[in-house]
Design a protein around this motif. Structure first.
Motif, PDB file in Angstrom:
ATOM      1  N   LYS A  41       4.714   9.662  -7.632  1.00  0.00           N
ATOM      2  CA  LYS A  41       5.749   9.811  -8.665  1.00  0.00           C
ATOM      3  C   LYS A  41       5.120   9.909 -10.054  1.00  0.00           C
ATOM      4  O   LYS A  41       5.528  10.734 -10.865  1.00  0.00           O
ATOM      5  N   VAL A  42       4.142   9.055 -10.331  1.00  0.00           N
ATOM      6  CA  VAL A  42       3.474   9.079 -11.638  1.00  0.00           C
ATOM      7  C   VAL A  42       2.773  10.421 -11.845  1.00  0.00           C
ATOM      8  O   VAL A  42       2.853  11.011 -12.923  1.00  0.00           O
ATOM      9  N   ARG A  43       2.114  10.924 -10.808  1.00  0.00           N
ATOM     10  CA  ARG A  43       1.427  12.212 -10.906  1.00  0.00           C
ATOM     11  C   ARG A  43       2.434  13.328 -11.193  1.00  0.00           C
ATOM     12  O   ARG A  43       2.218  14.179 -12.062  1.00  0.00           O
ATOM     13  N   ASP A  44       3.577  13.317 -10.487  1.00  0.00           N
ATOM     14  CA  ASP A  44       4.616  14.325 -10.704  1.00  0.00           C
ATOM     15  C   ASP A  44       5.171  14.251 -12.121  1.00  0.00           C
ATOM     16  O   ASP A  44       5.328  15.276 -12.801  1.00  0.00           O
ATOM     17  N   LEU A  45       5.480  13.037 -12.568  1.00  0.00           N
ATOM     18  CA  LEU A  45       6.024  12.872 -13.920  1.00  0.00           C
ATOM     19  C   LEU A  45       4.992  13.230 -14.988  1.00  0.00           C
ATOM     20  O   LEU A  45       5.341  13.769 -16.031  1.00  0.00           O
ATOM     21  N   ARG A  69       0.844  -1.200   0.000  1.00  0.00           N
ATOM     22  CA  ARG A  69       0.000   0.000   0.000  1.00  0.00           C
ATOM     23  C   ARG A  69       0.882   1.253   0.000  1.00  0.00           C
ATOM     24  O   ARG A  69       0.668   2.173  -0.787  1.00  0.00           O
ATOM     25  N   ARG A  70       1.920   1.258   0.865  1.00  0.00           N
ATOM     26  CA  ARG A  70       2.836   2.415   0.903  1.00  0.00           C
ATOM     27  C   ARG A  70       3.581   2.569  -0.416  1.00  0.00           C
ATOM     28  O   ARG A  70       3.720   3.675  -0.946  1.00  0.00           O
ATOM     29  N   SER A  71       4.059   1.462  -0.958  1.00  0.00           N
ATOM     30  CA  SER A  71       4.778   1.512  -2.234  1.00  0.00           C
ATOM     31  C   SER A  71       3.870   2.026  -3.348  1.00  0.00           C
ATOM     32  O   SER A  71       4.291   2.827  -4.184  1.00  0.00           O
ATOM     33  N   HIS A  72       2.637   1.586  -3.343  1.00  0.00           N
ATOM     34  CA  HIS A  72       1.693   2.032  -4.374  1.00  0.00           C
ATOM     35  C   HIS A  72       1.400   3.514  -4.235  1.00  0.00           C
ATOM     36  O   HIS A  72       1.338   4.248  -5.232  1.00  0.00           O
ATOM     37  N   GLU A  73       1.235   3.986  -3.013  1.00  0.00           N
ATOM     38  CA  GLU A  73       0.989   5.417  -2.798  1.00  0.00           C
ATOM     39  C   GLU A  73       2.187   6.242  -3.273  1.00  0.00           C
ATOM     40  O   GLU A  73       2.017   7.267  -3.926  1.00  0.00           O
ATOM     41  N   HIS A  74       3.401   5.778  -2.957  1.00  0.00           N
ATOM     42  CA  HIS A  74       4.618   6.473  -3.379  1.00  0.00           C
ATOM     43  C   HIS A  74       4.710   6.483  -4.906  1.00  0.00           C
ATOM     44  O   HIS A  74       5.014   7.511  -5.516  1.00  0.00           O
ATOM     45  N   PHE A  75       4.428   5.347  -5.517  1.00  0.00           N
ATOM     46  CA  PHE A  75       4.452   5.234  -6.976  1.00  0.00           C
ATOM     47  C   PHE A  75       3.411   6.162  -7.609  1.00  0.00           C
ATOM     48  O   PHE A  75       3.693   6.831  -8.610  1.00  0.00           O
ATOM     49  N   THR A  76       2.235   6.228  -7.033  1.00  0.00           N
ATOM     50  CA  THR A  76       1.174   7.090  -7.555  1.00  0.00           C
ATOM     51  C   THR A  76       1.605   8.549  -7.530  1.00  0.00           C
ATOM     52  O   THR A  76       1.368   9.293  -8.489  1.00  0.00           O
TER      53      THR A  76
END
Length: 129
Positions: free
Chosen positions: A80-84, A71-78
């Motif tokens: 990053k994707v939003r920023d990129l 869940r934490r990894s997915h939130e972090h990834f989300t």
């Protein structure tokens, strides 16, 4: 002898890992449903009778940790994707704006200057020979 029917063929379609089955940022109850699924999933007959379900093989706390980590990894990834995605949109806008603007120099004048300089180079080359 025929109790191992899932031994060879079962390995090609392995069940999803507990982290894949239990992790979902939108539903914390996924870990509970994964634990429930593990509690009724039978093990291979070669495993001692003490462990009759997958939950007997994997501690429930470990499944919960996997779910929290995912869940934490997915939130972090989300994030990053939003920023990129925002960076990509800004780069795309800037690039499109650059293509829509005309050149800062007079192309015809630049071409004339280039021809004049090439003529001088030709003259210098002729003098040297």
């Amino acid at each position: 002898g025929s109790g191992g029917g899932g031994g060879g063929g079962g390995s090609s379609s392995a069940p999803p890992s507990p982290s894949a089955a239990a992790a979902s940022p939108s539903s914390p109850s996924r870990a509970a449903s994964a634990s429930a699924a593990l509690a009724v999933a039978p093990t291979v007959p070669a495993i001692p009778a003490v462990r009759r379900t997958l939950l007997d093989c994997i501690p429930e706390e470990r499944v919960r940790r996997w779910a929290a980590d995912c869940r934490r990894s997915h939130e972090h990834f989300t994030v990053k994707v939003r920023d990129l995605s925002g960076l990509f949109a800004a780069l795309q806008r800037t690039t499109e704006e650059l293509f829509m603007t005309g050149p800062d120099v007079d192309i015809a004048a630049l071409e004339g200057e280039l021809e004049r300089v090439q003529g001088k180079l030709a003259e210098q080359a002729a003098v040297i020979q």
